[in-house]
Every structure is written in C-alpha cells, then in structure tokens.
Design an enzyme around this catalytic site. Structure first.
Site, PDB file in Angstrom:
ATOM      1  N   GLY A  75     -14.244  13.986 -25.750  1.00 48.38           N
ATOM      2  CA  GLY A  75     -13.365  15.133 -25.915  1.00 48.38           C
ATOM      3  C   GLY A  75     -11.995  14.665 -26.342  1.00 48.38           C
ATOM      4  O   GLY A  75     -11.703  13.460 -26.325  1.00 48.38           O
ATOM      5  N   GLN A 122      -2.853  14.718 -27.054  1.00 49.55           N
ATOM      6  CA  GLN A 122      -3.179  13.301 -27.256  1.00 49.55           C
ATOM      7  C   GLN A 122      -2.868  12.827 -28.667  1.00 49.55           C
ATOM      8  O   GLN A 122      -2.760  11.619 -28.900  1.00 49.55           O
ATOM      9  CB  GLN A 122      -4.661  13.030 -26.958  1.00 49.55           C
ATOM     10  CG  GLN A 122      -5.007  13.114 -25.476  1.00 49.55           C
ATOM     11  CD  GLN A 122      -6.479  12.802 -25.243  1.00 49.55           C
ATOM     12  OE1 GLN A 122      -7.322  13.678 -25.380  1.00 49.55           O
ATOM     13  NE2 GLN A 122      -6.796  11.570 -24.915  1.00 49.55           N
ATOM     14  N   CYS A 128     -10.811   7.526 -20.901  1.00 50.20           N
ATOM     15  CA  CYS A 128      -9.918   8.403 -21.661  1.00 50.20           C
ATOM     16  C   CYS A 128      -9.425   7.648 -22.876  1.00 50.20           C
ATOM     17  O   CYS A 128      -9.053   6.477 -22.772  1.00 50.20           O
ATOM     18  CB  CYS A 128      -8.729   8.824 -20.793  1.00 50.20           C
ATOM     19  SG  CYS A 128      -7.567   9.901 -21.655  1.00 50.20           S
ATOM     20  N   LEU A 129      -9.406   8.311 -24.025  1.00 50.02           N
ATOM     21  CA  LEU A 129      -8.953   7.666 -25.251  1.00 50.02           C
ATOM     22  C   LEU A 129      -7.476   7.284 -25.176  1.00 50.02           C
ATOM     23  O   LEU A 129      -7.023   6.423 -25.921  1.00 50.02           O
ATOM     24  CB  LEU A 129      -9.208   8.585 -26.450  1.00 50.02           C
ATOM     25  CG  LEU A 129     -10.685   8.954 -26.676  1.00 50.02           C
ATOM     26  CD1 LEU A 129     -10.810   9.986 -27.783  1.00 50.02           C
ATOM     27  CD2 LEU A 129     -11.519   7.719 -26.994  1.00 50.02           C
ATOM     28  N   HIS A 132     -11.330  17.359 -17.417  1.00 48.49           N
ATOM     29  CA  HIS A 132     -10.566  16.211 -17.921  1.00 48.49           C
ATOM     30  C   HIS A 132      -9.679  16.625 -19.101  1.00 48.49           C
ATOM     31  O   HIS A 132      -8.481  16.325 -19.126  1.00 48.49           O
ATOM     32  CB  HIS A 132     -11.533  15.090 -18.339  1.00 48.49           C
ATOM     33  CG  HIS A 132     -10.870  13.900 -18.952  1.00 48.49           C
ATOM     34  ND1 HIS A 132     -10.859  12.658 -18.368  1.00 48.49           N
ATOM     35  CD2 HIS A 132     -10.158  13.767 -20.119  1.00 48.49           C
ATOM     36  CE1 HIS A 132     -10.178  11.815 -19.144  1.00 48.49           C
ATOM     37  NE2 HIS A 132      -9.746  12.461 -20.220  1.00 48.49           N
ATOM     38  N   GLU A 133     -10.283  17.333 -20.066  1.00 45.20           N
ATOM     39  CA  GLU A 133      -9.515  17.703 -21.268  1.00 45.20           C
ATOM     40  C   GLU A 133      -8.394  18.683 -20.923  1.00 45.20           C
ATOM     41  O   GLU A 133      -7.280  18.564 -21.443  1.00 45.20           O
ATOM     42  CB  GLU A 133     -10.435  18.288 -22.342  1.00 45.20           C
ATOM     43  CG  GLU A 133     -11.471  17.316 -22.897  1.00 45.20           C
ATOM     44  CD  GLU A 133     -10.901  15.965 -23.278  1.00 45.20           C
ATOM     45  OE1 GLU A 133      -9.746  15.903 -23.737  1.00 45.20           O
ATOM     46  OE2 GLU A 133     -11.612  14.959 -23.099  1.00 45.20           O
ATOM     47  N   HIS A 149      -5.149  17.369 -19.671  1.00 43.05           N
ATOM     48  CA  HIS A 149      -4.191  16.885 -20.674  1.00 43.05           C
ATOM     49  C   HIS A 149      -3.171  17.973 -21.042  1.00 43.05           C
ATOM     50  O   HIS A 149      -2.087  17.661 -21.539  1.00 43.05           O
ATOM     51  CB  HIS A 149      -4.920  16.450 -21.953  1.00 43.05           C
ATOM     52  CG  HIS A 149      -5.556  15.094 -21.856  1.00 43.05           C
ATOM     53  ND1 HIS A 149      -4.829  13.934 -21.689  1.00 43.05           N
ATOM     54  CD2 HIS A 149      -6.857  14.703 -21.913  1.00 43.05           C
ATOM     55  CE1 HIS A 149      -5.656  12.894 -21.650  1.00 43.05           C
ATOM     56  NE2 HIS A 149      -6.894  13.332 -21.778  1.00 43.05           N
TER      57      HIS A 149
HETATM   58 ZN    ZN Z   1      -8.456  11.986 -21.798  1.00 41.17          ZN
END
Ligand code: ZN
Length: 178
Positions: free
Chosen positions: A47, A52, A101-102, A143-144, A147
């Site tokens: 995701g 981000q 997480c990216l 999670h998303e 952000h």
């Molecule tokens: Zn993340």
C-alpha cells in the site's frame, strides 16, 4: 510512468495530518493516483499513502491483483483507491502481526491492529466505498490510514524485541528494493 521519491521516517512530511480531498475525478488526481500505483509497484509495496510521496492529501492506495513478493503468505487484497477514509473498529479484538513500511525500509515490527473493521470513504470518482474486512486487509487499511494522521508503524510497536531488520528476521523475503 512516474516513480516518485518515497519519504523516509524522519521527514516531517510524514508527521502531518493530511487534508481532505475536495475535488474528485480531476485530471490532477488521476495523474497522482497513477504515479502512486507506479511507485508502489516499483518497490512491491502492499500500500501507499499520498503523504509518503509528499502529497498532503487524505488518499491511500493498497492491494494488488497478484501476490506480493514482500508478503508472499498473505491473502490478496483487491486494488483500491480510497479517499477521505474513516475507520470504525468492529469489536474490541486486536491481533499482532508483522508489518513493514516503504518509509521505514529494511525493517519489520510486530504491530497490534483491530482484527475487524469497517472502512468508509470515496473512490477516485467520488463514489462511496463501504467495506467490512478483517485480517490482513484490515491491517493494510489501518497501516495506510495511519499515514494520514502522521503515524508510522514503529510508533505502535509495543514489544521492541519484535522489531528488527527484515534480512535477519525473514531471510527468505527480499526487501532489497526498499
Ligand atoms: Zn507505511
């Protein structure tokens, strides 16, 4: 195809409260979402949230039509574009599982999340989305959406013995591209 730079933990852009999207189905929004999918797929993300890549909007994407090599044992989540999301936990049950997480490359941690949630919001066209989900799907959405309120998963880790480098914890999983 435009792959955007993903901000990494420590960047103040990841700590903001994102702004609601007010105009739907615009060309700018379509381009942004396309860039987000290109970016997410380029690093095998499960995701991606707009903040981000430095876009201060309540916009997240997640899911894929094919199995994700970074999460090979997880069920498929349908590709979704979700704007202005609202999450409601259903029941008080939580479960802990590993997340990456990216924006936190190379690391994984065990994170508690609501087991079952309802999430609502709208899609790219402004049409309503209303889903009740559990397990991995529920985890990815939580999670998303974190952000969008400036929260990264390490802020939710309770047991730091369950936090470390992917290559050590899961030698079979390649996070090399992160
Ligand atoms: Zn993340």
């Amino acid at each position: 195809m435009t792959i955007r730079t993903i901000l990494k933990m420590g960047d103040p852009g990841l700590l903001r409260i994102a702004q609601p999207v007010t105009a739907f189905d615009t060309e700018a929004l379509h381009f942004l979402v396309r860039d987000m999918f290109d970016t997410m797929r380029s690093v095998n993300g499960a995701g991606l949230a707009a903040p981000q890549i430095g876009e201060d909007l309540q916009l997240v994407i997640f899911g894929s039509a094919e199995r994700n090599p970074r999460y090979p044992d997880r069920p498929l989540v349908p590709p979704t574009v979700l704007l202005n999301p609202v999450i409601t936990p259903l029941g008080s049950e939580e479960e802990e599982d590993w997340e990456g997480c990216l924006s936190v490359p190379g690391l994984r941690g065990k994170v508690p999340r609501w087991s079952r949630i309802r999430y609502t919001g709208v899609d790219l066209h402004g049409d309503p989305i209303d889903r009740t989900v559990d397990g991995f799907h529920a985890r990815v959405v939580q999670h998303e959406c974190d952000h969008l309120v400036g929260k990264l998963y390490p802020m939710r880790v309770r047991d730091f013995t369950q936090f470390g480098f992917t290559e050590v914890l899961f030698p079979d999983i390649s996070d090399a591209e992160e």
